[in-house]
Write a protein that holds these residues in place. Sequence first.
Motif, mmCIF file in Angstrom:
data_model
loop_
_atom_site.group_PDB
_atom_site.id
_atom_site.type_symbol
_atom_site.label_atom_id
_atom_site.label_comp_id
_atom_site.label_asym_id
_atom_site.label_seq_id
_atom_site.Cartn_x
_atom_site.Cartn_y
_atom_site.Cartn_z
ATOM 1 N N TRP A 25 -3.564 -8.584 -9.411
ATOM 2 C CA TRP A 25 -4.202 -8.083 -8.180
ATOM 3 C C TRP A 25 -4.989 -9.189 -7.484
ATOM 4 O O TRP A 25 -4.891 -9.359 -6.258
ATOM 5 N N SER A 109 -7.262 -3.629 -0.515
ATOM 6 C CA SER A 109 -6.853 -4.131 -1.833
ATOM 7 C C SER A 109 -7.368 -3.255 -2.962
ATOM 8 O O SER A 109 -6.675 -3.064 -3.973
ATOM 9 N N VAL A 112 -4.987 -0.504 -3.677
ATOM 10 C CA VAL A 112 -3.828 -0.913 -4.467
ATOM 11 C C VAL A 112 -4.206 -0.988 -5.944
ATOM 12 O O VAL A 112 -3.448 -0.546 -6.819
ATOM 13 N N ALA A 141 2.280 0.198 -8.261
ATOM 14 C CA ALA A 141 1.303 -0.335 -7.318
ATOM 15 C C ALA A 141 1.839 -1.527 -6.535
ATOM 16 O O ALA A 141 1.467 -1.715 -5.362
ATOM 17 N N LEU A 147 2.927 -1.071 -1.817
ATOM 18 C CA LEU A 147 2.336 -2.325 -1.358
ATOM 19 C C LEU A 147 2.398 -2.456 0.157
ATOM 20 O O LEU A 147 1.452 -2.941 0.789
ATOM 21 N N LEU A 156 -1.766 4.646 2.218
ATOM 22 C CA LEU A 156 -2.156 3.881 1.035
ATOM 23 C C LEU A 156 -3.204 4.648 0.237
ATOM 24 O O LEU A 156 -3.175 4.664 -0.996
#
Length: 803
Positions: A25, A109, A112, A141, A147, A156
């Motif tokens: 990540w 982010s 995610v 993910a 993504l 998302l």
Amino acid sequence: MTSIVSDRRSLWHRFWPALIIVGLWLWVFWPFITGQQVAGFRDSAYLYYPLFKFIDMEWASGVIPLWNLYDGAGQPLMADGSSSVFYPGKLIFLCRFFSFPTRYGLYLSIHVLLAAATSYYLAKILGCNRLGRTTAAISYAFGGSVLFQVNNVIYLVGAAWLPLALCCVWMMFQSTKWKWPLLGAAVCALMLLGGDPQMVYNVGLIAAATLIGTWISRSRQAGPIRQSGFNRSWVAGKSLRLLVFVGVAGILSAIQLLPSYEMVKSSKRAQQRSLPSNIYGTISSSANGSTSQARPTVAEGLLGTPRPGTHQSHIYEFSLPPWSLAELVWPNVSGQPFPIYNRWTDGLPGADRMWVPSIYLGLLPLILAMCSFRLWGQIGQDIWLSRVALWFTLASFGWYGVIWFAGELGHLLAMSQPGQAVPDATSWQFGPQVGGLYWLMVIALPKYFWFRYPAKLFVIAALAISILAGRTLSQRLPGRLITGLGVGTLLLSLLGFLLVFWAARWAEPVRDPIFGPLQMGQLPATIVAALLQSVLVLVVGLLVLKRMTQTQPIGSCSATVFLAILIADLVVANTWMLAAVPVSAFESPVEPTYTTRAPWGESANSIRFKTSHPKSNPYQGSGFSEEPSANRLVENIVWQREVLFPKHHLPLRIINPNSFSSIEPDHSQSGMLSLIDQYKRVLGDSLKMELGSNSFELTFDVPEDLPAQLLPSSDGGPWKIQLMNQMDGRQVFPAIVTVADLEFYQIPAGSWRIHGFYWPESFVRGAVISLVGWSAWLVVMCLLYVRKRQRDRRPLPAVTSSD
């Protein structure tokens, strides 16, 4: 020294899944986290970034962002779910010691990372070992379906919370604990507050289908003697939990749900429904009108091709073409839509607008998932996941229903026989969507016609496929089956190399208004790159999987190599979909065009007004459609900021009458600016105004020679109007008279002040309901936790032996 090494090995053994996921990540999102880059494609670029920045500015100035003064004639802001004003995840924007691009990048982010964490937990609940959980989390993910949603933020958010919601759904029917329906309700409320109500509806649909499937499976196990009593007690208990699940979710999200529902009822989306969209509307039409007149309209609404410009036509936009399933095997075989436009599948006949550039989630997870895929037998984790994957894959096809398949087949047969006329699809009486699973959901499920964009549903299938891969890794690996599937996929890839080139002959030279003409010259390189990557992953992956069938996968070298292949595969295939652009594209100074002073004359706070360049053709004069450019993402953002398309006017506080929203009000004349315009026509040049975010204030004089001046009154909507005398400051309630069906205040001579503020009753009621609901939810969850701890501390009963 030995103890230090031992401690390090112990820490690695305990936390290696988290370290791998977080490390991946950080590697992928570091430019976003540090505010160096921003997601710069589609909705993220022109909608969410400026909208969230405007909302952040409103909160910073001490204003609750309820009303949007700057869109159209003004419209509700909080009621539009895309704004997600009260979503708890927005607390990250309160960290104002970070720049706004950093906070925005963290918001994207972190979701995610949340998708990886929740899918890891779902895989754990469904019986996966740590290697299986890690594989499922990474595949889901960092797969294309999730993504890419950094460019479409509300979806998302839905994808991030989806695994935890499905975890609660599964456990709700496997356990007697009340924490699961209550936790699931809170998760669904977060998805609603985050702006994705369709995902919540789909979770409820899965819950209802799970209840039916589990009831059938358990009733068969109960036997004929206990079957009747078992059915009644079990169904009653689980149905009660399902009702609690739905009801509590509605209560917790009432602050968003009530205003949004009120807005949808009076929106253009509601008014565009000229024909019945489901069987319930059909029954209503038949009951309210004559049957002979209703039948043609009903048939057209349910079975015909939707009329352009209506909500029925928008329902099926962004459908997933069936040939997109090839992207599961060959990464990016369809081509890339940006920055150089070489997505050749957009030129195929019948191609719909692209929702995601690729649905690739890793070739190895796909093969592993196929090993656990089965639809029949006693209901269990594998069957449940397989049915979810199949259902939402078929549903994501949307527009491509049975009639579409039949029409395409007839078209091919006609072309294969020289001299036979090719059927014209426009002459069909049935729409292409008829017979498809999404069409069936639209006409059969209550209120499902409010949603649109079927391709969104594939993210649910992607989650199920990822967990199925983890399930295979958690059992004894079927070496022969894996080898057979791998070799078959390899042969299919070689055959696909020829099939893709054959299909590419039908691609038309389309042109994108932003990225220019389709670059068909890059097609060979695109196909070869996809083929080489899939073949390389297959060959190396099969060797590793074969080795893993002979050793323990957890902690083995083969497992490490397997994860390395998976990570490298997804990073190479999917990270380009982040569409990262330098932050300077959003934050550098720019001078908007097509703006002038607001048309109402002088005001205490000068407001600019966008006068031209309608939304129907925002790129007129840009020249983008003529020539491609490797820097087009940045050029596009700069152009959008210059012409204020469609939300870039918000941070600049410029009124844009041509802006659009996901849910637009139908009556633009009901906005605050329209009301002020009426005041201006009545009062003339004596009117002075000051406009605020949720309020406005007008001052004016009524001369002595006009003692019976009439002023338009409020229409009884959410705007509260106060009329005050400026001499003593007291609020006045003058008589209301009606002239030609319009209400007016009769104002005597003097100096007056009108204060209007936006305070809808739906927001007040929703806020109270949600506040009470969350408070009660926290109390109940704490009591359940305390009760569990007390139960765990009870000593076990002593075991006595008998002679």
